[in-house]
Design an enzyme around this catalytic site. Structure first.
Site, PDB file in Angstrom:
ATOM      1  N   HIS A  35     -34.001 -34.563  -8.411  1.00 52.71           N
ATOM      2  CA  HIS A  35     -32.630 -35.052  -8.215  1.00 52.71           C
ATOM      3  C   HIS A  35     -32.165 -35.939  -9.374  1.00 52.71           C
ATOM      4  CE1 HIS A  35     -29.511 -34.598  -5.382  1.00 52.71           C
ATOM      5  NE2 HIS A  35     -29.658 -35.682  -4.658  1.00 52.71           N
ATOM      6  N   TYR A  80     -26.906 -45.132  -6.241  1.00 56.25           N
ATOM      7  CA  TYR A  80     -27.602 -44.066  -5.535  1.00 56.25           C
ATOM      8  C   TYR A  80     -26.702 -42.829  -5.510  1.00 56.25           C
ATOM      9  CZ  TYR A  80     -31.338 -47.246  -4.373  1.00 56.25           C
ATOM     10  OH  TYR A  80     -32.384 -48.140  -4.473  1.00 56.25           O
ATOM     11  N   ASN A  82     -25.578 -40.451  -3.569  1.00 54.93           N
ATOM     12  CA  ASN A  82     -24.495 -40.092  -2.662  1.00 54.93           C
ATOM     13  C   ASN A  82     -23.232 -40.929  -2.835  1.00 54.93           C
ATOM     14  OD1 ASN A  82     -26.429 -38.354  -1.721  1.00 54.93           O
ATOM     15  ND2 ASN A  82     -26.559 -39.222   0.333  1.00 54.93           N
TER      16      ASN A  82
END
Length: 217
Positions: A35, A80, A82
């Protein structure tokens, strides 16, 4: 640097600045995970151009410099994944950049590991980081992005677990190769523009896709 930019803007032929934003998660825990390849692309480009990533601005670790005559701002949001838009939106606004000069780097499970694509716009494809960026761009999807293939989860593996897993040796080699290819594509973009660089780069990556799509990782 901003003073230098201001001087250049008085010239009608001054190159337009770019903002490159790599998406990922902050902290050692996530370093080297699938990710976080957006962060890795930023780091690879910054190192290749000697641009220090030593500033914190709009919730992002950032750097700025010139590639030839083109001003470039680099950012790794620390919100982060999101919530990436909470940093990317304010950065684009601060530098007063049109969204077609904001290039977002992100991981993509729909591409084989190590295969890249450069696009001038698109949706979020269920990528929550991109979804956040689009939200903070007030729904505007007309911004370029560099998709970095990480492959798809094997068998019935949970996609979330796959994203937060580190690369094995084979996949790591492919990603390292892809990062260099991405750096070369970005340098071409800054010298020739998005349309020319995307056409040339995506043609090369199409053949790579065909070559590696069925290889094990």
């Amino acid at each position: 640097m901003l003073n230098r930019l201001n001087r250049r803007f008085f010239c009608t032929v001054a190159p337009r600045p770019w903002l490159f934003v790599g998406l990922g998660n902050p902290g050692e825990k996530f370093k080297g995970t699938r990710h976080n390849v957006g962060f890795e692309m930023i780091d690879a480009f910054a190192e290749s151009q000697g641009i220090p990533m030593d500033t914190v601005h709009s919730k992002a670790i950032s750097g700025k410099g010139f590639v030839g005559e083109v001003p470039v701002f680099l950012a790794k949001p620390q919100t982060y994944m999101n919530l990436s838009g909470e940093s990317t939106g304010p950065l684009a606004a601060y530098y007063k950049l049109p969204l077609n000069q904001v290039l977002v780097f992100h991981d993509d499970m729909n591409l084989p590991c190590g295969v890249l694509r450069l696009h001038d716009k698109g949706g979020h494809g269920s990528h929550k980081g991109l979804k956040s960026v689009i939200y903070h761009f007030k729904g505007n999807r007309e911004f370029p992005r560099l998709r970095i293939g990480i492959g798809s989860p094997p068998g019935q593996m949970d996609p979330k677990a796959f994203l937060l897993q580190k690369f094995n040796v084979t996949a790591r080699q492919r990603i390292d190769e892809a990062l260099q290819e991405g750096v070369d594509a970005l340098k071409l973009l800054l010298s020739k523009g998005l349309a020319v660089s995307a056409k040339r780069f995506n043609k090369e990556q199409k053949y790579k896709h065909l070559r590696v799509q069925n290889l094990p990782v």
